[in-house]
Design a protein around this motif. Sequence first.
Motif, PDB file in Angstrom:
ATOM      1  N   SER A 210       1.033  -1.208   0.018  1.00 57.17           N
ATOM      2  CA  SER A 210       0.012  -0.063  -0.104  1.00 57.17           C
ATOM      3  C   SER A 210       1.101   1.245  -0.008  1.00 57.17           C
ATOM      4  CB  SER A 210      -0.961  -0.048   1.473  1.00 57.17           C
ATOM      5  OG  SER A 210      -1.673   1.121   1.388  1.00 57.17           O
ATOM      6  N   TYR A 211       1.950   1.258   0.758  1.00 55.60           N
ATOM      7  CA  TYR A 211       2.880   2.339   1.017  1.00 55.60           C
ATOM      8  C   TYR A 211       3.460   2.809  -0.261  1.00 55.60           C
ATOM      9  CZ  TYR A 211       6.096   5.157   3.696  1.00 55.60           C
ATOM     10  OH  TYR A 211       6.973   6.440   4.056  1.00 55.60           O
ATOM     11  N   PHE A 212       3.750   1.698  -0.995  1.00 54.97           N
ATOM     12  CA  PHE A 212       4.709   2.161  -2.521  1.00 54.97           C
ATOM     13  C   PHE A 212       3.764   1.897  -3.657  1.00 54.97           C
ATOM     14  CE2 PHE A 212       8.099   0.823   0.254  1.00 54.97           C
ATOM     15  CZ  PHE A 212       8.898   2.148   0.244  1.00 54.97           C
ATOM     16  N   SER A 213       2.519   1.577  -3.527  1.00 52.48           N
ATOM     17  CA  SER A 213       1.606   1.209  -4.435  1.00 52.48           C
ATOM     18  C   SER A 213       2.201   0.278  -5.440  1.00 52.48           C
ATOM     19  CB  SER A 213       1.095   2.631  -5.061  1.00 52.48           C
ATOM     20  OG  SER A 213       0.144   3.417  -4.272  1.00 52.48           O
ATOM     21  N   ILE A 214       2.680  -0.998  -5.045  1.00 50.92           N
ATOM     22  CA  ILE A 214       3.013  -1.964  -5.980  1.00 50.92           C
ATOM     23  C   ILE A 214       2.238  -3.328  -5.769  1.00 50.92           C
ATOM     24  CG2 ILE A 214       5.313  -0.941  -6.185  1.00 50.92           C
ATOM     25  CD1 ILE A 214       6.273  -3.023  -3.891  1.00 50.92           C
ATOM     26  N   ASP A 215       2.461  -4.168  -6.879  1.00 49.22           N
ATOM     27  CA  ASP A 215       1.653  -5.434  -6.669  1.00 49.22           C
ATOM     28  C   ASP A 215       2.413  -6.288  -5.870  1.00 49.22           C
ATOM     29  OD1 ASP A 215      -0.223  -4.495  -8.176  1.00 49.22           O
ATOM     30  OD2 ASP A 215       0.518  -4.836 -10.136  1.00 49.22           O
ATOM     31  N   ARG A 216       1.755  -7.302  -5.494  1.00 49.80           N
ATOM     32  CA  ARG A 216       2.188  -8.631  -4.688  1.00 49.80           C
ATOM     33  C   ARG A 216       3.356  -9.364  -5.373  1.00 49.80           C
ATOM     34  NH1 ARG A 216      -1.573  -9.963  -2.446  1.00 49.80           N
ATOM     35  NH2 ARG A 216      -1.466  -9.121  -0.325  1.00 49.80           N
ATOM     36  N   GLU A 217       3.127  -9.504  -6.826  1.00 44.88           N
ATOM     37  CA  GLU A 217       3.758 -10.232  -7.519  1.00 44.88           C
ATOM     38  C   GLU A 217       5.224  -9.483  -7.845  1.00 44.88           C
ATOM     39  OE1 GLU A 217       3.458 -13.441  -8.732  1.00 44.88           O
ATOM     40  OE2 GLU A 217       1.840 -13.308  -7.313  1.00 44.88           O
ATOM     41  N   GLU A 218       5.290  -8.394  -7.341  1.00 41.71           N
ATOM     42  CA  GLU A 218       6.686  -7.701  -7.652  1.00 41.71           C
ATOM     43  C   GLU A 218       7.537  -7.560  -6.604  1.00 41.71           C
ATOM     44  OE1 GLU A 218       5.563  -3.517  -9.100  1.00 41.71           O
ATOM     45  OE2 GLU A 218       4.162  -4.196 -10.220  1.00 41.71           O
ATOM     46  N   VAL A 219       6.838  -8.422  -5.434  1.00 38.93           N
ATOM     47  CA  VAL A 219       7.959  -8.630  -4.262  1.00 38.93           C
ATOM     48  C   VAL A 219       8.623 -10.000  -4.097  1.00 38.93           C
ATOM     49  CG1 VAL A 219       7.731  -8.711  -1.760  1.00 38.93           C
ATOM     50  CG2 VAL A 219       6.125  -7.199  -3.116  1.00 38.93           C
ATOM     51  N   VAL A 220       9.828  -9.622  -3.894  1.00 39.95           N
ATOM     52  CA  VAL A 220      10.570 -10.905  -3.576  1.00 39.95           C
ATOM     53  C   VAL A 220      11.034 -10.861  -1.929  1.00 39.95           C
ATOM     54  CG1 VAL A 220      12.768 -12.404  -3.802  1.00 39.95           C
ATOM     55  CG2 VAL A 220      11.773 -11.202  -5.765  1.00 39.95           C
ATOM     56  N   THR A 221      10.782 -12.009  -1.334  1.00 41.62           N
ATOM     57  CA  THR A 221      11.164 -12.028   0.180  1.00 41.62           C
ATOM     58  C   THR A 221      12.297 -13.220   0.573  1.00 41.62           C
ATOM     59  OG1 THR A 221       9.240 -13.540   0.563  1.00 41.62           O
ATOM     60  CG2 THR A 221       8.910 -11.202   0.988  1.00 41.62           C
ATOM     61  N   ILE A 222      12.996 -12.851   1.595  1.00 38.91           N
ATOM     62  CA  ILE A 222      14.045 -13.781   1.955  1.00 38.91           C
ATOM     63  C   ILE A 222      14.166 -14.038   3.479  1.00 38.91           C
ATOM     64  CG2 ILE A 222      15.774 -12.025   1.709  1.00 38.91           C
ATOM     65  CD1 ILE A 222      17.849 -14.341   0.876  1.00 38.91           C
ATOM     66  N   GLY A 223      14.178 -15.266   4.000  1.00 36.45           N
ATOM     67  CA  GLY A 223      14.099 -15.600   5.474  1.00 36.45           C
ATOM     68  C   GLY A 223      14.757 -16.700   5.827  1.00 36.45           C
ATOM     69  N   ASP A 224      14.725 -17.114   7.245  1.00 38.61           N
ATOM     70  CA  ASP A 224      15.074 -18.315   7.462  1.00 38.61           C
ATOM     71  C   ASP A 224      14.120 -18.872   8.819  1.00 38.61           C
ATOM     72  OD1 ASP A 224      17.186 -18.110  10.581  1.00 38.61           O
ATOM     73  OD2 ASP A 224      15.994 -16.375   9.671  1.00 38.61           O
ATOM     74  N   GLY A 225      13.391 -18.210   9.183  1.00 39.54           N
ATOM     75  CA  GLY A 225      12.669 -18.337  10.428  1.00 39.54           C
ATOM     76  C   GLY A 225      11.244 -18.826  10.205  1.00 39.54           C
ATOM     77  N   GLY A 226      10.443 -19.329  11.213  1.00 39.91           N
ATOM     78  CA  GLY A 226       9.153 -19.773  11.067  1.00 39.91           C
ATOM     79  C   GLY A 226       8.328 -18.222  11.069  1.00 39.91           C
ATOM     80  N   ASN A 227       8.649 -17.477  11.624  1.00 41.42           N
ATOM     81  CA  ASN A 227       8.018 -16.133  11.557  1.00 41.42           C
ATOM     82  C   ASN A 227       8.023 -15.380  10.185  1.00 41.42           C
ATOM     83  OD1 ASN A 227      10.837 -15.422  11.732  1.00 41.42           O
ATOM     84  ND2 ASN A 227      10.420 -13.830  13.422  1.00 41.42           N
ATOM     85  N   ASP A 228       8.964 -16.168   9.270  1.00 38.87           N
ATOM     86  CA  ASP A 228       9.170 -15.470   7.929  1.00 38.87           C
ATOM     87  C   ASP A 228       7.959 -16.341   7.002  1.00 38.87           C
ATOM     88  OD1 ASP A 228      11.290 -13.811   8.485  1.00 38.87           O
ATOM     89  OD2 ASP A 228      12.726 -15.654   8.457  1.00 38.87           O
ATOM     90  N   LEU A 229       7.402 -17.355   7.329  1.00 36.09           N
ATOM     91  CA  LEU A 229       6.422 -17.780   6.281  1.00 36.09           C
ATOM     92  C   LEU A 229       5.344 -16.909   6.004  1.00 36.09           C
ATOM     93  CD1 LEU A 229       5.864 -20.804   5.179  1.00 36.09           C
ATOM     94  CD2 LEU A 229       4.524 -21.121   7.026  1.00 36.09           C
ATOM     95  N   SER A 230       5.122 -16.237   6.894  1.00 38.22           N
ATOM     96  CA  SER A 230       3.706 -15.121   6.667  1.00 38.22           C
ATOM     97  C   SER A 230       4.003 -14.327   5.378  1.00 38.22           C
ATOM     98  CB  SER A 230       3.297 -14.382   7.758  1.00 38.22           C
ATOM     99  OG  SER A 230       4.057 -13.747   8.331  1.00 38.22           O
ATOM    100  N   MET A 231       5.366 -13.694   5.392  1.00 36.38           N
ATOM    101  CA  MET A 231       5.805 -13.005   4.259  1.00 36.38           C
ATOM    102  C   MET A 231       5.850 -13.645   3.110  1.00 36.38           C
ATOM    103  SD  MET A 231       9.596 -11.188   4.882  1.00 36.38           S
ATOM    104  CE  MET A 231      11.150 -12.229   4.902  1.00 36.38           C
ATOM    105  N   PHE A 232       6.515 -14.827   3.162  1.00 37.78           N
ATOM    106  CA  PHE A 232       6.421 -15.755   1.958  1.00 37.78           C
ATOM    107  C   PHE A 232       5.144 -15.747   1.308  1.00 37.78           C
ATOM    108  CE2 PHE A 232      10.645 -18.543   2.755  1.00 37.78           C
ATOM    109  CZ  PHE A 232      11.212 -17.499   3.047  1.00 37.78           C
ATOM    110  N   LYS A 233       4.126 -15.953   1.864  1.00 39.35           N
ATOM    111  CA  LYS A 233       2.991 -16.051   1.242  1.00 39.35           C
ATOM    112  C   LYS A 233       2.332 -14.923   0.977  1.00 39.35           C
ATOM    113  CE  LYS A 233       1.639 -20.261   4.551  1.00 39.35           C
ATOM    114  NZ  LYS A 233       0.740 -20.591   5.532  1.00 39.35           N
ATOM    115  N   GLN A 234       2.792 -13.475   1.084  1.00 42.12           N
ATOM    116  CA  GLN A 234       2.555 -12.359   0.551  1.00 42.12           C
ATOM    117  C   GLN A 234       3.443 -12.047  -0.512  1.00 42.12           C
ATOM    118  OE1 GLN A 234      -0.616 -11.313   1.368  1.00 42.12           O
ATOM    119  NE2 GLN A 234      -0.848 -12.736   2.711  1.00 42.12           N
TER     120      GLN A 234
END
Length: 279
Positions: A210-234
Amino acid sequence: MNASGAGALPKISLLVSDVDGTLVTKDKILTERTCRAVEKIHEAGIKFAITSSRPPSGMRMFVEPLKLETPLGAYNGGLVVRPDMSVISEHTLALPLAKEIIEIINKHSLGVWVYVGNDWFVQSGREQYVEREKFVIKVAPHIVNNFDGIKGNPGKIVGVSEKFELVEQCEKEVQKQFGSQVSASRSQPQYLDITHPKASKGLFIETLLSYFSIDREEVVTIGDGGNDLSMFKQSGKSIAMANGSDELKRQATYVTDSNEEDGFAKAVEKYVLGALVSS
Protein backbone atom coordinates in the motif's frame (compact mmCIF):
# COMPACT_ATOMS: atom_id res chain seq x y z
CA MET A 1 22.63 -23.13 -4.19
CA ASN A 2 19.45 -25.06 -4.87
CA ALA A 3 16.23 -23.97 -6.49
CA SER A 4 12.81 -25.36 -5.62
CA GLY A 5 11.17 -23.34 -8.36
CA ALA A 6 12.01 -22.23 -11.88
CA GLY A 7 11.27 -19.52 -14.37
CA ALA A 8 12.21 -15.86 -14.67
CA LEU A 9 10.81 -13.41 -12.18
CA PRO A 10 8.35 -10.76 -13.29
CA LYS A 11 9.13 -7.10 -12.64
CA ILE A 12 10.85 -6.78 -9.26
CA SER A 13 10.03 -3.62 -7.33
CA LEU A 14 10.81 -4.63 -3.75
CA LEU A 15 13.05 -7.06 -1.87
CA VAL A 16 12.22 -7.61 1.81
CA SER A 17 14.69 -9.40 4.06
CA ASP A 18 14.69 -10.86 7.52
CA VAL A 19 17.70 -9.84 9.62
CA ASP A 20 19.00 -12.51 12.02
CA GLY A 21 19.90 -15.75 10.31
CA THR A 22 19.51 -14.09 6.92
CA LEU A 23 21.03 -10.66 6.39
CA VAL A 24 23.76 -11.04 9.04
CA THR A 25 26.09 -13.87 10.07
CA LYS A 26 25.75 -15.75 13.34
CA ASP A 27 28.12 -13.12 14.81
CA LYS A 28 25.72 -10.40 13.60
CA ILE A 29 28.05 -9.08 10.93
CA LEU A 30 27.08 -7.50 7.61
CA THR A 31 29.61 -8.93 5.19
CA GLU A 32 31.17 -6.86 2.42
CA ARG A 33 29.45 -9.03 -0.16
CA THR A 34 26.07 -8.41 1.48
CA CYS A 35 26.62 -4.65 1.51
CA ARG A 36 27.63 -4.73 -2.17
CA ALA A 37 24.54 -6.78 -3.03
CA VAL A 38 22.26 -4.23 -1.36
CA GLU A 39 24.09 -1.40 -3.13
CA LYS A 40 23.44 -3.14 -6.46
CA ILE A 41 19.76 -3.51 -5.55
CA HIS A 42 19.54 0.25 -5.06
CA GLU A 43 21.37 0.86 -8.35
CA ALA A 44 18.87 -1.40 -10.13
CA GLY A 45 16.00 0.77 -8.88
CA ILE A 46 14.66 -1.94 -6.56
CA LYS A 47 13.48 -0.90 -3.11
CA PHE A 48 15.01 -2.80 -0.19
CA ALA A 49 13.36 -3.19 3.22
CA ILE A 50 14.08 -5.20 6.36
CA THR A 51 11.83 -6.74 8.98
CA SER A 52 12.73 -8.48 12.22
CA SER A 53 11.51 -9.56 15.62
CA ARG A 54 13.96 -6.98 17.00
CA PRO A 55 12.81 -3.68 18.53
CA PRO A 56 13.34 -0.56 16.40
CA SER A 57 16.52 0.32 18.31
CA GLY A 58 17.94 -3.06 17.31
CA MET A 59 17.47 -2.23 13.62
CA ARG A 60 18.80 1.32 13.64
CA MET A 61 22.40 0.18 13.02
CA PHE A 62 21.48 -1.05 9.52
CA VAL A 63 20.07 2.24 8.22
CA GLU A 64 23.37 3.94 7.37
CA PRO A 65 25.48 1.05 6.02
CA LEU A 66 22.62 -0.21 3.83
CA LYS A 67 21.36 3.29 2.95
CA LEU A 68 17.82 2.35 3.91
CA GLU A 69 15.04 4.74 2.88
CA THR A 70 12.08 2.35 3.25
CA PRO A 71 9.99 1.63 6.37
CA LEU A 72 11.41 -0.89 8.85
CA GLY A 73 9.21 -3.64 10.30
CA ALA A 74 10.16 -4.10 13.96
CA TYR A 75 8.54 -6.68 16.27
CA ASN A 76 7.73 -8.84 13.22
CA GLY A 77 5.94 -5.89 11.65
CA GLY A 78 3.99 -4.89 14.77
CA LEU A 79 5.81 -1.57 14.90
CA VAL A 80 6.54 0.02 11.53
CA VAL A 81 8.94 2.97 11.61
CA ARG A 82 10.72 5.23 9.16
CA PRO A 83 14.52 5.16 9.03
CA ASP A 84 14.55 8.15 11.43
CA MET A 85 12.58 5.93 13.89
CA SER A 86 9.36 7.97 13.64
CA VAL A 87 6.31 5.69 13.89
CA ILE A 88 4.13 4.85 10.90
CA SER A 89 1.91 2.22 12.56
CA GLU A 90 1.84 0.21 15.77
CA HIS A 91 -0.02 -2.86 17.03
CA THR A 92 0.47 -3.87 20.68
CA LEU A 93 -0.84 -6.42 23.18
CA ALA A 94 -3.35 -5.22 25.78
CA LEU A 95 -1.94 -5.54 29.31
CA PRO A 96 -4.60 -7.99 30.64
CA LEU A 97 -3.87 -10.30 27.70
CA ALA A 98 -0.12 -9.85 28.17
CA LYS A 99 -0.39 -11.01 31.79
CA GLU A 100 -2.21 -14.19 30.73
CA ILE A 101 0.49 -14.88 28.15
CA ILE A 102 3.23 -14.43 30.76
CA GLU A 103 1.48 -16.92 33.05
CA ILE A 104 1.54 -19.60 30.34
CA ILE A 105 5.20 -18.94 29.53
CA ASN A 106 6.05 -19.27 33.23
CA LYS A 107 4.07 -22.51 33.41
CA HIS A 108 6.35 -23.97 30.73
CA SER A 109 9.44 -22.85 32.70
CA LEU A 110 10.61 -20.48 29.99
CA GLY A 111 12.28 -17.17 30.65
CA VAL A 112 10.14 -14.12 29.87
CA TRP A 113 11.17 -10.96 28.01
CA VAL A 114 8.73 -8.08 27.57
CA TYR A 115 9.29 -5.23 25.09
CA VAL A 116 7.45 -1.91 25.36
CA GLY A 117 8.49 0.58 22.69
CA ASN A 118 12.28 0.52 22.80
CA ASP A 119 12.38 -0.71 26.42
CA TRP A 120 13.24 -4.31 27.23
CA PHE A 121 12.25 -5.94 30.54
CA VAL A 122 13.68 -9.22 31.87
CA GLN A 123 12.64 -11.09 35.00
CA SER A 124 15.40 -11.37 37.60
CA GLY A 125 16.91 -14.85 37.82
CA ARG A 126 15.66 -15.82 34.33
CA GLU A 127 18.40 -14.17 32.30
CA GLN A 128 19.38 -16.88 29.84
CA TYR A 129 20.49 -15.51 26.43
CA VAL A 130 20.32 -11.94 27.77
CA GLU A 131 23.98 -11.17 27.11
CA ARG A 132 23.64 -12.31 23.52
CA GLU A 133 20.49 -10.24 23.02
CA LYS A 134 22.27 -7.17 24.44
CA PHE A 135 25.02 -7.69 21.86
CA VAL A 136 22.47 -8.08 19.06
CA ILE A 137 20.13 -5.14 19.71
CA LYS A 138 22.61 -2.83 21.49
CA VAL A 139 20.15 -2.18 24.32
CA ALA A 140 20.50 -3.06 28.02
CA PRO A 141 17.45 -4.63 29.69
CA HIS A 142 15.58 -3.46 32.76
CA ILE A 143 15.85 -6.30 35.29
CA VAL A 144 12.60 -6.59 37.27
CA ASN A 145 11.24 -8.92 39.94
CA ASN A 146 7.94 -9.11 38.08
CA PHE A 147 6.14 -7.30 35.29
CA ASP A 148 3.39 -5.68 37.38
CA GLY A 149 4.92 -2.20 37.19
CA ILE A 150 5.30 -2.02 33.43
CA LYS A 151 3.51 0.94 31.88
CA GLY A 152 2.35 0.76 28.30
CA ASN A 153 1.19 -2.11 26.14
CA PRO A 154 3.89 -4.60 25.05
CA GLY A 155 4.89 -4.72 21.42
CA LYS A 156 6.31 -8.19 21.93
CA ILE A 157 6.61 -10.90 24.59
CA VAL A 158 9.26 -13.59 24.21
CA GLY A 159 9.48 -17.01 25.82
CA VAL A 160 13.11 -18.10 26.06
CA SER A 161 14.76 -21.47 26.73
CA GLU A 162 17.69 -23.61 25.62
CA LYS A 163 15.27 -26.54 25.78
CA PHE A 164 13.82 -26.18 22.32
CA GLU A 165 11.11 -28.77 22.89
CA LEU A 166 9.69 -26.64 25.74
CA VAL A 167 9.59 -23.62 23.44
CA GLU A 168 7.70 -25.64 20.83
CA GLN A 169 5.23 -26.93 23.44
CA CYS A 170 4.62 -23.41 24.72
CA GLU A 171 4.09 -22.16 21.17
CA LYS A 172 1.36 -24.76 20.60
CA GLU A 173 -0.41 -23.95 23.87
CA VAL A 174 -0.33 -20.19 23.27
CA GLN A 175 -1.71 -20.68 19.76
CA LYS A 176 -4.44 -23.01 21.05
CA GLN A 177 -5.49 -20.87 24.02
CA PHE A 178 -5.40 -17.43 22.43
CA GLY A 179 -6.09 -18.25 18.79
CA SER A 180 -6.62 -15.13 16.71
CA GLN A 181 -5.93 -12.84 19.69
CA VAL A 182 -2.18 -13.18 19.11
CA SER A 183 0.48 -14.06 16.59
CA ALA A 184 2.84 -16.68 18.08
CA SER A 185 5.81 -18.19 16.26
CA ARG A 186 9.45 -19.11 16.87
CA SER A 187 11.92 -16.64 15.38
CA GLN A 188 14.73 -18.98 16.48
CA PRO A 189 14.49 -22.43 18.13
CA GLN A 190 15.11 -20.83 21.53
CA TYR A 191 12.74 -17.85 21.09
CA LEU A 192 8.94 -17.84 21.01
CA ASP A 193 7.75 -14.42 19.81
CA ILE A 194 4.22 -13.39 20.78
CA THR A 195 2.76 -10.24 19.29
CA HIS A 196 -0.52 -8.63 18.27
CA PRO A 197 -2.27 -10.66 15.51
CA LYS A 198 -1.69 -7.77 13.10
CA ALA A 199 2.01 -7.90 13.96
CA SER A 200 3.23 -10.32 11.34
CA LYS A 201 5.76 -10.06 8.56
CA GLY A 202 3.00 -10.91 6.11
CA LEU A 203 1.01 -7.86 7.19
CA PHE A 204 4.20 -5.80 6.99
CA ILE A 205 4.39 -6.79 3.33
CA GLU A 206 0.79 -5.64 2.88
CA THR A 207 1.72 -2.31 4.50
CA LEU A 208 4.57 -1.88 2.02
CA LEU A 209 2.36 -2.82 -0.94
CA SER A 210 0.00 0.00 0.00
CA TYR A 211 2.81 2.40 0.96
CA PHE A 212 4.55 2.05 -2.42
CA SER A 213 1.49 1.17 -4.55
CA ILE A 214 3.05 -1.99 -5.97
CA ASP A 215 1.68 -5.44 -6.74
CA ARG A 216 2.37 -8.51 -4.64
CA GLU A 217 3.92 -10.30 -7.62
CA GLU A 218 6.63 -7.62 -7.74
CA VAL A 219 7.88 -8.53 -4.25
CA VAL A 220 10.66 -10.98 -3.36
CA THR A 221 11.16 -12.05 0.27
CA ILE A 222 14.06 -13.85 1.95
CA GLY A 223 14.29 -15.35 5.44
CA ASP A 224 15.14 -18.30 7.66
CA GLY A 225 12.61 -18.56 10.49
CA GLY A 226 9.07 -19.70 11.12
CA ASN A 227 8.02 -16.07 11.49
CA ASP A 228 9.09 -15.48 7.87
CA LEU A 229 6.51 -17.87 6.45
CA SER A 230 3.73 -15.27 6.55
CA MET A 231 5.72 -12.88 4.35
CA PHE A 232 6.61 -15.70 1.96
CA LYS A 233 2.88 -16.18 1.40
CA GLN A 234 2.42 -12.49 0.60
CA SER A 235 5.17 -12.20 -2.02
CA GLY A 236 5.59 -13.16 -5.65
CA LYS A 237 8.74 -15.18 -4.99
CA SER A 238 10.42 -16.29 -1.77
CA ILE A 239 13.93 -17.42 -0.87
CA ALA A 240 14.77 -19.58 2.16
CA MET A 241 18.20 -19.72 3.74
CA ALA A 242 19.90 -23.13 3.94
CA ASN A 243 20.06 -22.66 7.72
CA GLY A 244 16.28 -22.20 7.83
CA SER A 245 13.70 -24.72 8.94
CA ASP A 246 12.72 -27.60 6.68
CA GLU A 247 9.14 -26.32 6.56
CA LEU A 248 10.25 -22.89 5.39
CA LYS A 249 12.44 -24.41 2.70
CA ARG A 250 9.53 -26.52 1.47
CA GLN A 251 7.37 -23.40 1.14
CA ALA A 252 10.03 -21.27 -0.59
CA THR A 253 10.41 -20.73 -4.32
CA TYR A 254 14.18 -20.99 -3.99
CA VAL A 255 16.75 -22.10 -1.41
CA THR A 256 20.06 -20.29 -1.08
CA ASP A 257 23.21 -20.99 0.97
CA SER A 258 23.41 -20.31 4.70
CA ASN A 259 24.06 -16.96 6.37
CA GLU A 260 27.60 -18.17 7.08
CA GLU A 261 28.18 -18.63 3.34
CA ASP A 262 26.91 -15.26 2.08
CA GLY A 263 23.60 -16.87 1.19
CA PHE A 264 21.78 -13.54 1.14
CA ALA A 265 24.22 -11.97 -1.33
CA LYS A 266 24.26 -15.09 -3.51
CA ALA A 267 20.45 -15.09 -3.64
CA VAL A 268 20.38 -11.43 -4.66
CA GLU A 269 22.98 -12.02 -7.35
CA LYS A 270 21.27 -15.09 -8.81
CA TYR A 271 17.54 -14.72 -8.23
CA VAL A 272 17.05 -10.94 -8.15
CA LEU A 273 19.77 -9.23 -10.18
CA GLY A 274 20.29 -12.31 -12.34
CA ALA A 275 16.59 -12.41 -13.14
CA LEU A 276 16.75 -8.81 -14.35
CA VAL A 277 19.51 -9.73 -16.81
CA SER A 278 17.67 -12.80 -18.11
CA SER A 279 14.24 -11.17 -18.41
